[in-house]
Design a protein around this motif. Sequence first.
Motif, PDB file in Angstrom:
ATOM      1  N   GLY A 133      27.540  34.604  68.762  1.00 36.94           N
ATOM      2  CA  GLY A 133      26.353  34.672  67.898  1.00 36.94           C
ATOM      3  C   GLY A 133      26.698  34.626  66.424  1.00 36.94           C
ATOM      4  N   PHE A 134      27.883  34.099  66.097  1.00 35.21           N
ATOM      5  CA  PHE A 134      28.313  34.009  64.697  1.00 35.21           C
ATOM      6  C   PHE A 134      28.034  32.618  64.164  1.00 35.21           C
ATOM      7  CE2 PHE A 134      32.051  36.987  65.998  1.00 35.21           C
ATOM      8  CZ  PHE A 134      31.195  38.065  66.061  1.00 35.21           C
ATOM      9  N   GLY A 135      26.881  32.431  63.545  1.00 36.54           N
ATOM     10  CA  GLY A 135      26.580  31.124  62.985  1.00 36.54           C
ATOM     11  C   GLY A 135      25.094  30.902  62.884  1.00 36.54           C
ATOM     12  N   SER A 136      24.702  29.699  62.465  1.00 36.12           N
ATOM     13  CA  SER A 136      23.291  29.383  62.277  1.00 36.12           C
ATOM     14  C   SER A 136      22.976  27.965  62.708  1.00 36.12           C
ATOM     15  CB  SER A 136      22.923  29.549  60.794  1.00 36.12           C
ATOM     16  OG  SER A 136      23.438  30.760  60.292  1.00 36.12           O
ATOM     17  N   THR A 157      21.720  31.094  66.478  1.00 30.63           N
ATOM     18  CA  THR A 157      22.753  30.728  67.409  1.00 30.63           C
ATOM     19  C   THR A 157      22.220  30.397  68.814  1.00 30.63           C
ATOM     20  OG1 THR A 157      23.144  33.040  68.054  1.00 30.63           O
ATOM     21  CG2 THR A 157      24.428  32.190  66.230  1.00 30.63           C
ATOM     22  N   ASP A 159      18.744  37.520  69.279  1.00 31.97           N
ATOM     23  CA  ASP A 159      18.496  37.478  67.834  1.00 31.97           C
ATOM     24  C   ASP A 159      19.090  38.723  67.203  1.00 31.97           C
ATOM     25  OD1 ASP A 159      17.118  37.867  65.268  1.00 31.97           O
ATOM     26  OD2 ASP A 159      15.713  36.307  65.909  1.00 31.97           O
ATOM     27  N   THR A 160      20.159  38.538  66.432  1.00 34.91           N
ATOM     28  CA  THR A 160      20.743  39.633  65.665  1.00 34.91           C
ATOM     29  C   THR A 160      20.248  39.529  64.226  1.00 34.91           C
ATOM     30  OG1 THR A 160      22.675  39.602  67.101  1.00 34.91           O
ATOM     31  CG2 THR A 160      22.929  40.714  64.970  1.00 34.91           C
ATOM     32  N   GLY A 161      20.425  38.320  63.654  1.00 39.08           N
ATOM     33  CA  GLY A 161      19.950  38.093  62.288  1.00 39.08           C
ATOM     34  C   GLY A 161      19.054  36.880  62.165  1.00 39.08           C
ATOM     35  N   GLY A 162      18.494  36.436  63.288  1.00 40.29           N
ATOM     36  CA  GLY A 162      17.591  35.282  63.236  1.00 40.29           C
ATOM     37  C   GLY A 162      17.812  34.265  64.336  1.00 40.29           C
ATOM     38  N   SER A 163      18.718  34.566  65.250  1.00 35.87           N
ATOM     39  CA  SER A 163      19.175  33.565  66.221  1.00 35.87           C
ATOM     40  C   SER A 163      18.179  33.102  67.261  1.00 35.87           C
ATOM     41  CB  SER A 163      20.424  34.070  66.932  1.00 35.87           C
ATOM     42  OG  SER A 163      21.525  33.887  66.102  1.00 35.87           O
ATOM     43  N   TYR A 171      27.177  41.789  69.657  1.00 32.59           N
ATOM     44  CA  TYR A 171      27.576  41.268  68.346  1.00 32.59           C
ATOM     45  C   TYR A 171      27.458  42.438  67.363  1.00 32.59           C
ATOM     46  CZ  TYR A 171      26.627  38.741  63.879  1.00 32.59           C
ATOM     47  OH  TYR A 171      26.579  38.326  62.571  1.00 32.59           O
ATOM     48  N   TYR A 194      23.194  42.577  55.194  1.00 30.57           N
ATOM     49  CA  TYR A 194      23.313  42.151  56.590  1.00 30.57           C
ATOM     50  C   TYR A 194      24.745  41.767  56.914  1.00 30.57           C
ATOM     51  CZ  TYR A 194      23.137  39.138  60.681  1.00 30.57           C
ATOM     52  OH  TYR A 194      23.384  38.572  61.905  1.00 30.57           O
ATOM     53  N   TYR A 195      25.375  40.964  56.073  1.00 33.66           N
ATOM     54  CA  TYR A 195      26.710  40.474  56.429  1.00 33.66           C
ATOM     55  C   TYR A 195      27.760  41.571  56.410  1.00 33.66           C
ATOM     56  CZ  TYR A 195      25.698  35.826  57.843  1.00 33.66           C
ATOM     57  OH  TYR A 195      25.246  34.767  58.596  1.00 33.66           O
ATOM     58  N   ARG A 227      35.077  37.164  60.490  1.00 33.43           N
ATOM     59  CA  ARG A 227      34.200  38.346  60.542  1.00 33.43           C
ATOM     60  C   ARG A 227      34.973  39.607  60.916  1.00 33.43           C
ATOM     61  NH1 ARG A 227      28.121  36.424  61.786  1.00 33.43           N
ATOM     62  NH2 ARG A 227      28.300  34.438  60.723  1.00 33.43           N
ATOM     63  N   ASP A 254      20.461  32.083  56.320  1.00 34.45           N
ATOM     64  CA  ASP A 254      19.865  33.251  56.986  1.00 34.45           C
ATOM     65  C   ASP A 254      19.085  34.162  56.041  1.00 34.45           C
ATOM     66  OD1 ASP A 254      21.344  32.317  59.146  1.00 34.45           O
ATOM     67  OD2 ASP A 254      23.018  33.678  58.730  1.00 34.45           O
TER      68      ASP A 254
END
Length: 468
Positions: A128-131, A154, A174-178, A206, A302-303, A351, A418
Motif C-alpha cells: 500500500g505504499f504508493g498512489s 494503491t 484505504d490508509t491515506g486514500g487508496s 501498513y 501523514y507521511y 519508508r 495524496d
Amino acid sequence: MQVPTTVREMIAGLAARTLTSEAILANCYDTIAQRENVVKAFLSLVPREQALAQAREIDRRRAAGEKLPPTAGIPIAIKDNIAVANMRATAGSKMLADYVSPFHATAVEKLLTAGLIVIGKTNTDEYGFGSSTENSAFGHTTNPHDPTRVPGGTSGGSAAAVAAGFVPWALGSDTGGSVRQPASLCGVVGLRPTYGRVSRYGLIAYASSMDTIGPIATTVEDAAMLLNIIEGRDDNDMTSRDFAQTQSPAQPRIAIVSEYLAPPCNVEVAAAVRSAADTARTVGASLTETSLATTQHALATYYIIACVEAASNLGRYDGVRYGHRAKDATSIDDMITRSRSEAFGSEAKRRIMLGTYAASAGYSDQYYRKACEVRRLIKQDFDRAFEHADFLLTPVSPSTAWKIGEKSTDPLAMYLADVLSVPASLAGVPAIVIPWGKDANGLPIGVQLTAQSGNDDALIAFARKLAQ
Ligand code: GLN
C-alpha cells in the motif's frame, strides 16, 4: 441472457430467475479475456471453470428452492493485501510472492457467508505504499479509460477491475486514500468507512491507526450494500466496533473547503466540485464555504505517522516464519539483513528508513510526537467544520489520471498526489468518492463527500441522492 452492470440489478434478476449466477460469471470472464492483457488488474485469477462450477452450484440450489442470501452468486475481486484462505496474498511485494494465506480475513469470511464468489486478487503498490499501483513488484495496472495512464493507487487493481467491467464489486484498502483516489481516477465509486467500522483482521498491516478496508463499486447503492456485508465488531480486531444507524437530514448543510480548491488542485477538478455543489443545492442542500486551515500540514503529518507505523509493521518480515528467506546466509543477522534487502522494493525501504528515523531516540519528539499532536489539531479542525456542515464536498485527487512513469521516479511528486486524501485518514472520518464527469482528455473526475465519524449511513444516503 443480458447481464446487467449493477449488483442491485443482478440481485433482482437472480431473485426473479431471469438471470443466473453462471451467466454473470461467464460474462465477467469473457470481459476479462478481452481486456485483462491490457488492464492487468489481477495478480491471481481463479480459473474460469472453477468459478463457473461454484456459480452453477448456487444456481442449482436456488432453483431447488433453498433459502440463499440474495447476494449468493455475485462475483467479487479482492485486493491482494487482504487474506483469502488458500490463495496467495502478496500485498504487491516480492517478500510475499509465494505466501498462501491459511485463513480468511474477517471481511472475506463475511463475503463468503453472503454467498459471494471470489474470482481473483488484485494488484496493489507494495504494502500500500504508493498512489499509482506502479510500486507493485509484479508490474503495473493500467487505467481502463486510457491504457497509457495509471489507475491510481494503491487499490488500482480493484478500481480498474470494476471500471473495466470485470467484476461489479471489489474490496480495496484505504490508509491515506487508496480506495478513494483510484476510484476517482477510474470513474467508479469508492468508500472509506469510519475507522473501526470494518475489521482489519486479515488485512496486511501498513499503518494500523489509519488502515481501513473499503468497497469499490459502480454505484453508491452497490458500495453501501457491500459495506453492510463486511462491517461490524470483530473479536479479532480490538479497534473494530458496531455503529448506530444514521440518517441524512432532509436539508443537509454542505460545505466546500477553500483550501482544497486552490492549487495544486487543477481547475477542471475544482470546476467539477463546484458543479457538484450546484447540484447539491438542487437536491435540497444548503451550501457554505469553510476553511480547514490545517490542510497544509496534513501531508507531512501523514507521511511521518504512516512511515513510523509501517516501519514497525514491516519488522515481522524477517525471513524466519514466512515470506522471502535469503539463501546461504552465514548467521541469523546476515539472514535477516539479506532477506529484507533482497525482497523489499525501494519504496518500502525508503519508508522503513524514514519511519525508523522519525521514531528513533532523540528525534521522536521532533517528528513522531509532533506529528501526533498535529494530527489531533487536524481532527479538531474537522470537528469544528462539522459543527456548521453535515458533509464536506471536496476533490480527493488534485488531478485526473497521469501518464504511467510520470511520477514514478520522483517520490515527492507521488506523495503530493495524496494531499487531499490524507486529511480524512488522519481524522478517521468516513469519505466517499463518486464520479463527476470527465476532463478535456475524457478522463474521469471524482468528487469526495466527507462526514463526521460514524455517520457513514447518512453520508451514503446523501451521496446516493447527489449521484442520481
Ligand atoms: N498514497 C498513500 C501512501 O502511499 C496512501 C496509500 C494507501 O492508502 N495505502 O501512503
